[in-house]
Design an enzyme around this catalytic site. Structure first.
Site, short mmCIF file in Angstrom:
data_model
loop_
_atom_site.label_atom_id
_atom_site.label_comp_id
_atom_site.label_asym_id
_atom_site.label_seq_id
_atom_site.Cartn_x
_atom_site.Cartn_y
_atom_site.Cartn_z
N HIS A 278 50.64 34.89 34.32
CA HIS A 278 50.25 35.95 33.38
C HIS A 278 51.54 36.57 32.84
O HIS A 278 52.54 36.62 33.56
CB HIS A 278 49.44 36.98 34.18
N ASP B 27 51.39 37.20 42.97
CA ASP B 27 50.53 37.95 42.06
C ASP B 27 49.09 37.67 42.49
O ASP B 27 48.53 36.61 42.22
CB ASP B 27 50.78 37.50 40.61
N GLN C 196 44.07 38.06 40.68
CA GLN C 196 42.81 37.31 40.73
C GLN C 196 42.50 36.86 42.15
O GLN C 196 41.36 36.91 42.60
CB GLN C 196 42.87 36.06 39.83
N LYS D 278 40.17 45.00 38.67
CA LYS D 278 39.56 43.67 38.81
C LYS D 278 38.87 43.51 40.16
O LYS D 278 38.12 42.57 40.37
CB LYS D 278 40.63 42.57 38.63
N CYS E 293 46.66 36.29 28.00
CA CYS E 293 47.99 36.77 28.42
C CYS E 293 48.75 35.68 29.16
O CYS E 293 49.45 35.94 30.15
CB CYS E 293 47.90 38.01 29.32
C1 LIG Z 1 45.08 40.93 35.04
C2 LIG Z 1 46.22 40.24 35.62
C3 LIG Z 1 47.47 40.83 35.69
C4 LIG Z 1 47.76 42.20 35.12
O1 LIG Z 1 46.88 43.19 35.57
P1 LIG Z 1 47.05 44.65 34.96
O2 LIG Z 1 45.92 45.41 35.50
O3 LIG Z 1 46.96 44.49 33.46
O4 LIG Z 1 48.37 45.13 35.37
C5 LIG Z 1 48.50 40.13 36.26
N1 LIG Z 1 48.32 38.89 36.77
C6 LIG Z 1 47.12 38.30 36.75
C7 LIG Z 1 46.96 36.95 37.36
C8 LIG Z 1 46.03 38.94 36.17
O5 LIG Z 1 44.84 38.34 36.15
#
Ligand SMILES: *Cc1c(COP(=O)(O)O)cnc(C)c1O
Length: 409
Positions: A125, A202, A205, A228, A367
């Site tokens: 992302h 990260d 998800q 999320k 993104c």
């Molecule tokens: C949504 C997402 C982000 C960013 O999340 P934010 O709430 O916009 O900071 C980063 N990495 C992954 C894999 C995402 O799905």
């Protein structure tokens, strides 16, 4: 049988899913962008604001004491949820993006120098690309990128070749938000350790669809975002190993993060507070704590992981059977996301037709422009599932694709 009943009951916990859009019950298939909120989270946030709202860590009066306790309690719940060793390893941020920026600005500037290498992947992302690119621009840090294979999985042979003595950090997603690809976290961390590199996962998800046990994963940093994970927006989490966090300088300066301030000398608190300058997102942090309680209590977590996988398989089976549809989510290991395109129809047009049927999907680059480029496309339609998704939602998705095919014949 029992599963079906469980899911329909879970759906009832999310009041927004009872709404109608264009005359039909809403089918929400955009959980990878942001998940709907259970009543338990809404109630908890309401309760704080109606019963004992005050700023945290400052007042001696009852409201402040109660709110401070609830705020710190949320931190403890989140630490337990991801199996951190201590609540001191949990830093509240605005979102995953801010958590990654914090590591880049604080750890990156202190511990990296020109020529040091950071390994990212083509699945990332933008939130896990741009903060590192700043370090490349400002400090001459070198960014190396693990390519993907045609099926959307990481090219692990290429990865193994990229890791060298120059590698100082491997920052990678646990699960792609655009394709649903799961990455071989264990292999990556082991390899990083073999050259003494740090790791940042990260989990934006991954934490929603897998288990996240940061102690077992043995990563240095793990980030995720509240909205999320069925919590509110405006709150995210940076997990970091405690001793590492206390070697890192503050990211922002202000109230709450200091021990002592004079115009001659300033000393900082230990983690997590040294990284939480100013008034935090109080109600949101408590709301995220309620989301975690909901996931552990109301939901049967292992069951829902299986449920989401079954839905994904069913969606794949039905959508891939329709001629002229290409599925981009093809990695052997994946979860909860189906990315596809329909021949000769722009993904935005697909999403617009779906909207008229009350079906919410995302169309675009998600993104992840470098990933789209690697796949040779500019956009996909992404249907993403959550704990409340049902077989009926999949049927509506299929109906939508059939309708698009008729309209654009
Ligand atoms: C949504 C997402 C982000 C960013 O999340 P934010 O709430 O916009 O900071 C980063 N990495 C992954 C894999 C995402 O799905």
């Amino acid at each position: 049988m029992m599963g079906a009943k469980k899911v329909s009951l879970i759906r009832d916990d999310f009041p927004a899913l009872a709404q109608k859009v264009n005359g039909r019950r809403v089918t929400y298939l955009d959980s990878a962008a942001s998940a709907q909120k259970p009543q338990a989270v809404i109630d908890m946030m309401n309760q704080v604001m109606t019963e004992h709202y005050a700023n945290v860590h400052r007042g001696v009066y009852l409201f402040s004491a109660k709110t401070s306790a609830a705020f710190e309690d949320a931190r403890t719940k989140i630490a337990k949820f991801i199996e951190a060793r201590s609540a001191k390893e949990i830093i509240f941020t605005r979102n995953a993006t801010e958590a990654i920026n914090l590591v880049a600005a604080s750890w990156g500037r202190k511990f990296l120098k020109a020529g040091d290498e950071i390994i990212l992947t083509e699945l990332e992302h933008h939130a896990n690309i741009v903060p590192w690119w700043f370090l490349k621009e400002q400090m001459g840090v070198v960014i190396k990128v693990v390519p993907i294979l045609k099926n959307g999985a990481l090219d692990m042979e290429a990865f193994d070749r990229l890791v060298t003595g120059k590698t100082k950090l491997i920052a990678f997603t646990q699960m792609s938000n655009a394709l649903g690809t799961l990455t071989p976290v264990g292999h990556i961390i082991k390899k990083a350790k073999s050259v003494g590199a740090k790791t940042l996962i990260d989990g934006s998800q991954g934490i929603v669809h897998l288990y996240a046990n940061v102690t077992a994963l043995d990563c240095d940093f793990y980030v995720f975002t509240g909205h999320k994970l069925y919590g509110p927006s405006g709150i995210g989490v940076l997990y970091g190993r405690e001793e590492l966090l206390n070697e890192m300088p503050p990211y922002q300066g202000g109230g709450e993060m200091i021990e002592k301030v004079s115009f001659d000398e300033i000393t900082f608190k230990e983690a997590p507070y040294r990284f939480e300058a100013g008034t935090p997102a109080i109600v949101e942090a408590i709301g995220l704590g309620a989301a975690v309680d909901y996931l552990l209590g109301r939901l049967d977590y292992p069951y829902f992981i299986k449920h989401e996988l079954a839905l994904l398989n069913e969606a794949e089976k039905r959508i891939s059977a329709i001629p002229g549809v290409k599925i981009w989510s093809q990695a052997p290991e994946r979860a909860a996301i189906l990315s596809f395109t329909i021949d000769n129809v722009h993904p935005h047009d697909v999403a617009t037709v779906f909207d008229q049927m009350g079906v919410c999907v995302r169309a675009g680059h998600h993104c992840a422009q470098p990933l789209m480029k690697a796949l040779g496309i500019t956009a996909t339609v992404r249907a993403s599932f959550g704990c409340y998704s049902t077989l009926d939602d999949i049927a509506r998705l299929e109906e939508g694709v059939q309708k698009v095919k008729k309209l654009f014949k």
